[in-house]
Design an enzyme around this catalytic site. Structure first.
Site, PDB file in Angstrom:
ATOM      1  N   SER A  11     -34.232   3.824  20.413  1.00  0.00           N
ATOM      2  CA  SER A  11     -33.911   4.878  19.459  1.00  0.00           C
ATOM      3  C   SER A  11     -35.110   5.103  18.550  1.00  0.00           C
ATOM      4  CB  SER A  11     -32.679   4.483  18.631  1.00  0.00           C
ATOM      5  OG  SER A  11     -32.333   5.509  17.718  1.00  0.00           O
TER       6      SER A  11
ATOM      7  N   HIS B  16     -24.194   2.883  19.702  1.00  0.00           N
ATOM      8  CA  HIS B  16     -25.042   3.455  18.649  1.00  0.00           C
ATOM      9  C   HIS B  16     -25.012   4.978  18.712  1.00  0.00           C
ATOM     10  CE1 HIS B  16     -28.956   5.321  17.655  1.00  0.00           C
ATOM     11  NE2 HIS B  16     -29.088   4.425  16.709  1.00  0.00           N
TER      12      HIS B  16
END
Length: 304
Positions: free
Chosen positions: A123, A178
């Site tokens: 990410s 997430h």
């Protein structure tokens, strides 16, 4: 400190840059070789390879090859090719968005050929080059240890922003959840700001509100930072189409909630709203309009 990296999209190319600037030698391959050549010419410690055979031949054993390819056919084909080129003990890291069950399957298939596999949820988006990437990795302890020097370069800090989550599959599983949370947070911010905009008699300045929320408020976040920034220059967003894509991980998160029987209504509804933005609600709405006409004689708005 030599690594192979496959796939030079926005994330892959910037990861190659960060690795090279952090002291690693990076051999890159991309389906469009011109992209790889251009990157190699612009960056020290990056070399472009015209084929996977060339890339594998230039890596020292045990080799580490990091994939940043789209989930599905592109990744499957690359893994098949690499399996025929690499030697026992070599390591493949899948750092792209991938379904964790596919990662578990890949690990089992590659293990039969003596190869090691590691999954890494990444990410950070386009800001990762400057700020570092959050890395959620899964794999055996020995395998992760060998890749850790590269992980420490990619992460925000050598000891921060990355985690060995557990066995193979756990990295992509944590990244999947997430992204589900990300969907929910984005949807809540968007809905809240839309409500503020709708109360026109108050004349609320969305840019000022979002900027104020960034400092001390419970909802301060990086997503809010990004939102406050673009609202400074454009609050109407008239030039933006109301279409929100979904990359797949939101879907996988919702499927996981069903499999576990664990309620995840916020993430599920956020995913449904993305589907709605893609026009997939239009026929449903037409049916509803006709039902309402049928039982109540209500008027129906004619389409173009």
């Amino acid at each position: 400190m030599k690594i192979g990296l496959l796939g030079l999209g926005k994330m892959g190319a910037n990861m190659a840059r960060r690795l090279s600037r952090g002291g690693a030698d990076v051999l890159v391959w991309n389906r469009s070789h011109e992209v790889a050549e251009s990157l190699a010419q612009a960056e020290a410690h990056i070399a472009a390879c015209a084929s996977l055979t060339e890339l594998v031949a230039k890596l020292p054993s045990p080799r580490v090859v990091w994939l940043m390819l789209p989930a599905g056919d592109a990744t499957e084909m690359a893994l098949q090719q690499l399996a025929g080129l690499l030697s026992a003990g070599d390591i493949i890291v899948d750092g792209a968005n991938a379904y964790y069950k596919d990662s578990q399957r890949h690990a089992a298939e590659l293990e039969e050929r003596g190869l090691r596999f590691m999954d890494a949820g990444v990410s950070g988006g386009v800001w990762g080059l400057a700020n570092g990437y959050a890395l959620m990795v899964g794999g055996g302890a020995d395998t992760v240890a060998e890749v850790t020097p590269f992980i420490k370069i990619l992460a925000p800090g050598p000891e921060t922003g990355w985690l060995h989550c557990g066995p193979v599959g756990s990295g992509h599983f944590v990244k999947m959840v997430h992204n589900g949370i990300e969907y929910g947070m984005m949807q809540a911010l968007a809905e809240g700001l839309s409500l503020l905009k709708g109360k026109q008699e108050f004349g609320i300045d969305l840019a000022e509100v979002s900027e104020m929320w960034r400092h001390g408020s419970v909802v301060r976040s990086w997503l809010l930072d990004l939102t406050a920034e673009f609202l400074k220059s454009d609050q109407t967003l008239d030039a933006i189409a109301p279409f929100v894509a979904d990359s797949g991980e939101g879907r996988w998160t919702v499927l996981e909630s069903v499999e576990q029987g664990t309620p995840a209504p916020v993430m599920t509804l956020a995913l449904m709203m993305r589907f709605a933005s893609q026009g997939k609600h239009e026929y449903t709405d037409k049916l509803l309009a006709m039902m309402r006409k049928g039982f109540g004689g209500h008027g129906v708005k004619e389409g173009i």
